[in-house]
Design an enzyme around this catalytic site. Sequence first.
Site, PDB file in Angstrom:
ATOM      1  N   ARG A 104       0.860  -1.198   0.000  1.00  0.00           N
ATOM      2  CA  ARG A 104       0.000   0.000   0.000  1.00  0.00           C
ATOM      3  C   ARG A 104       0.893   1.243   0.000  1.00  0.00           C
ATOM      4  O   ARG A 104       1.081   1.868  -1.023  1.00  0.00           O
ATOM      5  CB  ARG A 104      -0.966  -0.035   1.205  1.00  0.00           C
ATOM      6  CG  ARG A 104      -2.149   0.931   1.052  1.00  0.00           C
ATOM      7  CD  ARG A 104      -1.833   2.380   1.412  1.00  0.00           C
ATOM      8  NE  ARG A 104      -1.507   2.571   2.813  1.00  0.00           N
ATOM      9  CZ  ARG A 104      -1.037   3.732   3.293  1.00  0.00           C
ATOM     10  NH1 ARG A 104      -0.858   4.778   2.493  1.00  0.00           N
ATOM     11  NH2 ARG A 104      -0.719   3.843   4.573  1.00  0.00           N
ATOM     12  N   ASP A 105       1.531   1.562   1.128  1.00  0.00           N
ATOM     13  CA  ASP A 105       2.359   2.776   1.163  1.00  0.00           C
ATOM     14  C   ASP A 105       3.579   2.597   0.258  1.00  0.00           C
ATOM     15  O   ASP A 105       4.007   3.532  -0.425  1.00  0.00           O
ATOM     16  CB  ASP A 105       2.786   3.086   2.598  1.00  0.00           C
ATOM     17  CG  ASP A 105       2.872   4.583   2.856  1.00  0.00           C
ATOM     18  OD1 ASP A 105       2.915   5.332   1.865  1.00  0.00           O
ATOM     19  OD2 ASP A 105       2.897   5.002   4.022  1.00  0.00           O
ATOM     20  N   TYR A 112      -6.406   4.934  11.401  1.00  0.00           N
ATOM     21  CA  TYR A 112      -5.271   5.852  11.230  1.00  0.00           C
ATOM     22  C   TYR A 112      -5.676   7.246  11.681  1.00  0.00           C
ATOM     23  O   TYR A 112      -6.801   7.685  11.391  1.00  0.00           O
ATOM     24  CB  TYR A 112      -4.948   6.012   9.743  1.00  0.00           C
ATOM     25  CG  TYR A 112      -3.986   5.027   9.139  1.00  0.00           C
ATOM     26  CD1 TYR A 112      -2.628   5.074   9.431  1.00  0.00           C
ATOM     27  CD2 TYR A 112      -4.426   4.098   8.200  1.00  0.00           C
ATOM     28  CE1 TYR A 112      -1.737   4.193   8.820  1.00  0.00           C
ATOM     29  CE2 TYR A 112      -3.543   3.215   7.585  1.00  0.00           C
ATOM     30  CZ  TYR A 112      -2.194   3.266   7.901  1.00  0.00           C
ATOM     31  OH  TYR A 112      -1.322   2.406   7.291  1.00  0.00           O
ATOM     32  N   GLU A 117      -4.412  10.410  10.407  1.00  0.00           N
ATOM     33  CA  GLU A 117      -3.501  10.982   9.409  1.00  0.00           C
ATOM     34  C   GLU A 117      -2.972  12.338   9.864  1.00  0.00           C
ATOM     35  O   GLU A 117      -3.712  13.139  10.441  1.00  0.00           O
ATOM     36  CB  GLU A 117      -4.241  11.129   8.060  1.00  0.00           C
ATOM     37  CG  GLU A 117      -3.279  11.472   6.951  1.00  0.00           C
ATOM     38  CD  GLU A 117      -3.962  11.805   5.635  1.00  0.00           C
ATOM     39  OE1 GLU A 117      -5.198  11.910   5.612  1.00  0.00           O
ATOM     40  OE2 GLU A 117      -3.257  11.972   4.632  1.00  0.00           O
ATOM     41  N   THR A 127       2.957  11.332   9.077  1.00  0.00           N
ATOM     42  CA  THR A 127       2.614  11.349   7.649  1.00  0.00           C
ATOM     43  C   THR A 127       3.659  12.053   6.786  1.00  0.00           C
ATOM     44  O   THR A 127       3.975  11.599   5.689  1.00  0.00           O
ATOM     45  CB  THR A 127       1.228  12.015   7.480  1.00  0.00           C
ATOM     46  OG1 THR A 127       0.305  11.274   8.271  1.00  0.00           O
ATOM     47  CG2 THR A 127       0.766  12.036   6.040  1.00  0.00           C
ATOM     48  N   HIS A 175       3.953   4.706  12.643  1.00  0.00           N
ATOM     49  CA  HIS A 175       4.144   4.629  11.190  1.00  0.00           C
ATOM     50  C   HIS A 175       5.098   5.771  10.817  1.00  0.00           C
ATOM     51  O   HIS A 175       4.699   6.935  10.805  1.00  0.00           O
ATOM     52  CB  HIS A 175       2.760   4.792  10.553  1.00  0.00           C
ATOM     53  CG  HIS A 175       2.719   4.816   9.071  1.00  0.00           C
ATOM     54  ND1 HIS A 175       2.049   3.864   8.331  1.00  0.00           N
ATOM     55  CD2 HIS A 175       3.201   5.691   8.152  1.00  0.00           C
ATOM     56  CE1 HIS A 175       2.124   4.145   7.049  1.00  0.00           C
ATOM     57  NE2 HIS A 175       2.826   5.256   6.907  1.00  0.00           N
ATOM     58  N   HIS A 227       7.949   7.954   8.486  1.00  0.00           N
ATOM     59  CA  HIS A 227       8.413   8.276   7.125  1.00  0.00           C
ATOM     60  C   HIS A 227       9.825   8.832   7.232  1.00  0.00           C
ATOM     61  O   HIS A 227      10.250   9.312   8.282  1.00  0.00           O
ATOM     62  CB  HIS A 227       7.457   9.252   6.438  1.00  0.00           C
ATOM     63  CG  HIS A 227       6.312   8.553   5.763  1.00  0.00           C
ATOM     64  ND1 HIS A 227       6.411   8.040   4.502  1.00  0.00           N
ATOM     65  CD2 HIS A 227       5.071   8.256   6.201  1.00  0.00           C
ATOM     66  CE1 HIS A 227       5.256   7.452   4.166  1.00  0.00           C
ATOM     67  NE2 HIS A 227       4.416   7.563   5.186  1.00  0.00           N
TER      68      HIS A 227
HETATM   69  C1  LIG Z   1      -1.240   8.906   4.559  1.00  0.00           C
HETATM   70  C2  LIG Z   1      -1.508   8.286   3.218  1.00  0.00           C
HETATM   71  O1  LIG Z   1      -0.620   7.996   2.520  1.00  0.00           O
HETATM   72  S1  LIG Z   1      -3.073   8.037   2.833  1.00  0.00           S
HETATM   73  C3  LIG Z   1      -3.104   7.292   1.295  1.00  0.00           C
HETATM   74  C4  LIG Z   1      -4.467   7.250   0.858  1.00  0.00           C
HETATM   75  N1  LIG Z   1      -4.536   6.511  -0.334  1.00  0.00           N
HETATM   76  C5  LIG Z   1      -4.731   7.098  -1.515  1.00  0.00           C
HETATM   77  O2  LIG Z   1      -4.830   8.316  -1.658  1.00  0.00           O
HETATM   78  C6  LIG Z   1      -4.836   6.142  -2.639  1.00  0.00           C
HETATM   79  C7  LIG Z   1      -4.780   6.788  -3.965  1.00  0.00           C
HETATM   80  N2  LIG Z   1      -5.877   7.723  -4.130  1.00  0.00           N
HETATM   81  C8  LIG Z   1      -6.813   7.618  -5.117  1.00  0.00           C
HETATM   82  O3  LIG Z   1      -6.795   6.717  -5.924  1.00  0.00           O
HETATM   83  C9  LIG Z   1      -7.860   8.679  -5.171  1.00  0.00           C
HETATM   84  O4  LIG Z   1      -7.347   9.840  -4.539  1.00  0.00           O
HETATM   85  C10 LIG Z   1      -9.219   8.254  -4.521  1.00  0.00           C
HETATM   86  C11 LIG Z   1      -9.805   7.099  -5.304  1.00  0.00           C
HETATM   87  C12 LIG Z   1      -9.014   7.829  -3.067  1.00  0.00           C
HETATM   88  C13 LIG Z   1     -10.183   9.445  -4.516  1.00  0.00           C
HETATM   89  O5  LIG Z   1     -10.162   9.988  -5.793  1.00  0.00           O
HETATM   90  P1  LIG Z   1     -11.079  11.270  -6.195  1.00  0.00           P
HETATM   91  O6  LIG Z   1     -12.472  10.968  -5.831  1.00  0.00           O
HETATM   92  O7  LIG Z   1     -10.740  11.567  -7.612  1.00  0.00           O
HETATM   93  O8  LIG Z   1     -10.622  12.445  -5.218  1.00  0.00           O
HETATM   94  P2  LIG Z   1      -9.254  13.264  -5.128  1.00  0.00           P
HETATM   95  O9  LIG Z   1      -8.114  12.328  -5.138  1.00  0.00           O
HETATM   96  O10 LIG Z   1      -9.200  14.379  -6.109  1.00  0.00           O
HETATM   97  O11 LIG Z   1      -9.395  13.969  -3.720  1.00  0.00           O
HETATM   98  C14 LIG Z   1      -9.496  13.260  -2.549  1.00  0.00           C
HETATM   99  C15 LIG Z   1     -10.837  13.478  -1.886  1.00  0.00           C
HETATM  100  O12 LIG Z   1     -10.827  12.676  -0.714  1.00  0.00           O
HETATM  101  C16 LIG Z   1     -11.133  13.510   0.408  1.00  0.00           C
HETATM  102  N3  LIG Z   1     -10.472  12.929   1.553  1.00  0.00           N
HETATM  103  C17 LIG Z   1      -9.246  13.137   2.030  1.00  0.00           C
HETATM  104  N4  LIG Z   1      -9.049  12.399   3.122  1.00  0.00           N
HETATM  105  C18 LIG Z   1     -10.170  11.695   3.328  1.00  0.00           C
HETATM  106  C19 LIG Z   1     -10.587  10.775   4.305  1.00  0.00           C
HETATM  107  N5  LIG Z   1      -9.764  10.409   5.278  1.00  0.00           N
HETATM  108  N6  LIG Z   1     -11.807  10.224   4.209  1.00  0.00           N
HETATM  109  C20 LIG Z   1     -12.655  10.613   3.216  1.00  0.00           C
HETATM  110  N7  LIG Z   1     -12.321  11.476   2.254  1.00  0.00           N
HETATM  111  C21 LIG Z   1     -11.090  12.018   2.327  1.00  0.00           C
HETATM  112  C22 LIG Z   1     -10.633  14.867   0.011  1.00  0.00           C
HETATM  113  O13 LIG Z   1     -11.225  15.862   0.793  1.00  0.00           O
HETATM  114  C23 LIG Z   1     -11.079  14.914  -1.454  1.00  0.00           C
HETATM  115  O14 LIG Z   1     -12.465  15.135  -1.465  1.00  0.00           O
HETATM  116  P3  LIG Z   1     -13.181  16.284  -2.399  1.00  0.00           P
HETATM  117  O15 LIG Z   1     -12.884  15.859  -3.796  1.00  0.00           O
HETATM  118  O16 LIG Z   1     -14.610  16.194  -2.015  1.00  0.00           O
HETATM  119  O17 LIG Z   1     -12.538  17.556  -2.025  1.00  0.00           O
END
Ligand SMILES: CC(=O)SCCNC(=O)CCNC(=O)[C@H](O)C(C)(C)COP(=O)(O)OP(=O)(O)OC[C@H]1O[C@@H](n2cnc3c(N)ncnc32)[C@H](O)[C@@H]1OP(=O)(O)O
Length: 527
Positions: free
Chosen positions: A14-15, A142, A144, A177, A205, A207
């Site tokens: 994942r990460d 988590y 974050e 993070t 966790h 970094h």
């Molecule tokens: C600490 C970390 O590393 S966390 C890693 C999290 N994993 C990822 O991000 C995986 C890869 N991400 C993705 O594939 C995409 O970002 C997805 C599928 C999760 C979402 O994609 P999209 O719907 O296109 O949204 P986008 O990426 O532009 O923006 C993220 C959205 O999530 C929202 N968001 C951020 N954190 C969270 C959360 N914890 N829970 C719910 N929503 C969240 C943001 O506010 C944003 O919402 P908005 O569009 O209403 O403003």
Amino acid sequence: MNKRYIEIMDTTLRDGEQTSGVSFSASEKLTIAQLLLQEVKVDRIEIASARVSEGEFQAVKKITDWANENGFIDKIEVLTFVDGEASINWMLNSGAKVMNLLTKGSLNHLTFQLKKTPQQHFEDIEQVIELAQSKGISCNVYLEDWSNGMRTSREYVFAALDFLTKQPVKRILLPDTLGILTPSESYEFVKSIVDRYPNHHFEFHAHNDYDLSIANVMEAIRAGAHGLHLTVNGMGERAGNASLASTIAVIKDFMPEVETSVVERSLYKISKIVETFSGIRIPSNRPIVGESVFTQTAGIHADGDKKNNLYFSNLMPERFGRLRSYALGKTSGKANIENNLKDIGITLSDADLKKVTQRIIELGDRKEVVTPEDLPYIISDVLDSSAIEEKVVILNYVLTHSKNLKPSATLQITFGDEIYEENAQGDGQYDAFMNALKKIYAKKGISLPMLTDYTVRIPPGGKTDALCETIITWEINGKDVKTRGLDSDQTVSAIQATQKMLNLLGVPSALDLNSKLEEVNSEFQKV
Ligand SMILES: CC(=O)SCCNC(=O)CCNC(=O)[C@H](O)C(C)(C)COP(=O)(O)OP(=O)(O)OC[C@H]1O[C@@H](n2cnc3c(N)ncnc32)[C@H](O)[C@@H]1OP(=O)(O)O
């Protein structure tokens, strides 16, 4: 002494996959998951974020199918979002049973990204957890940006923890993070939480943005963290996460009060597999798993190894399934060269050893890499002797490369008295050459060793006639054997390296080759 057990959650899939430019295929993810759980024996693995893509969904499904059949399903985790039913449905359909719910650990993130108040956020989280529970999904959470939260909005962090510790949450995950913590903060932040909620399970966790991830992990353990999130080769977003191999070595050697279930001997193998699948090269000096970290280069060190192991530490290569080696180059002394000669069963007089050492130093000065497999050739050349008898000789070849036609090769090779000729096509000239060679060896019922790495070095300076060095790594009975060629033509230098490999194998009558492979293998186990 009663040791404190630390849970290891590996998040390479994942990460680790958030390393820029990395995307594992479903079958690569499955292989890594199997190795991590069955051989490396980490406690749990996080394999994806929910909702990412169809490919990611199929990968999770493949892993959960396998995990269900083999009793690992409770060890497979997926990162999910506070998004009502969306992540939960994605997870359920993929077969995963444990979610790591991403909630906000700093007021900054909550206010500017989710645009919610703490109260609204807690209500949303409660709803998601309730829904997950009703569907049989168990829940870790988590926080974050927790490290920033502890610095800038500690009151919010504790309000979130007061709330979460009353929820049916198994583990609370504390990510640094952005990799901003110092070791002393890691200790203070984790300790303040563990002391306040003594009956809950907290995981750290890290970094590596300031190269402090391992130091921070040590302090988090000292402060009482119950689990750690690590990745193979320290892969991960930006500068990566804390490396699995380094952390395990540090725990073993410096923290006798704690233990983990990880099998040290498997760490190099998983590191090489993740390197191959991710395409992210391990720097040669990366602790524990880098190519050169168990190689003594300086002549003085090699000499000290012979004299009461003066340059050995606890960090012995065998612990990780590796072997010590002695580099050949301009900083080599007699001791380095003697060590390498011993491994291939050659003894030289002091005068001859001096001559060979001198030649190796000269080659090193010209920036040429000298591999142990080059030694017999160098001895042959310097001493005008027949230290190596070239029985397999590539007599002639024609390589073609033309626009819109497949490259092809015609090749003539001799084994002692016999001459063989074959031709073949390939994806490039060297591939065509290898295909023709494979055909000749197939006539003898023999498959050639697998080529596992191919490195080309051309000195800087932009000269098109510069000497080009090709180093090819072959897998012979599970061991890496490197051969080297040097020519102004890159394909010719690769063919030279290939001819050296063929001579290491010897003359290929089927029976001969099998016993020769055994012999080569046992030689190289010593290198
Ligand atoms: C600490 C970390 O590393 S966390 C890693 C999290 N994993 C990822 O991000 C995986 C890869 N991400 C993705 O594939 C995409 O970002 C997805 C599928 C999760 C979402 O994609 P999209 O719907 O296109 O949204 P986008 O990426 O532009 O923006 C993220 C959205 O999530 C929202 N968001 C951020 N954190 C969270 C959360 N914890 N829970 C719910 N929503 C969240 C943001 O506010 C944003 O919402 P908005 O569009 O209403 O403003």
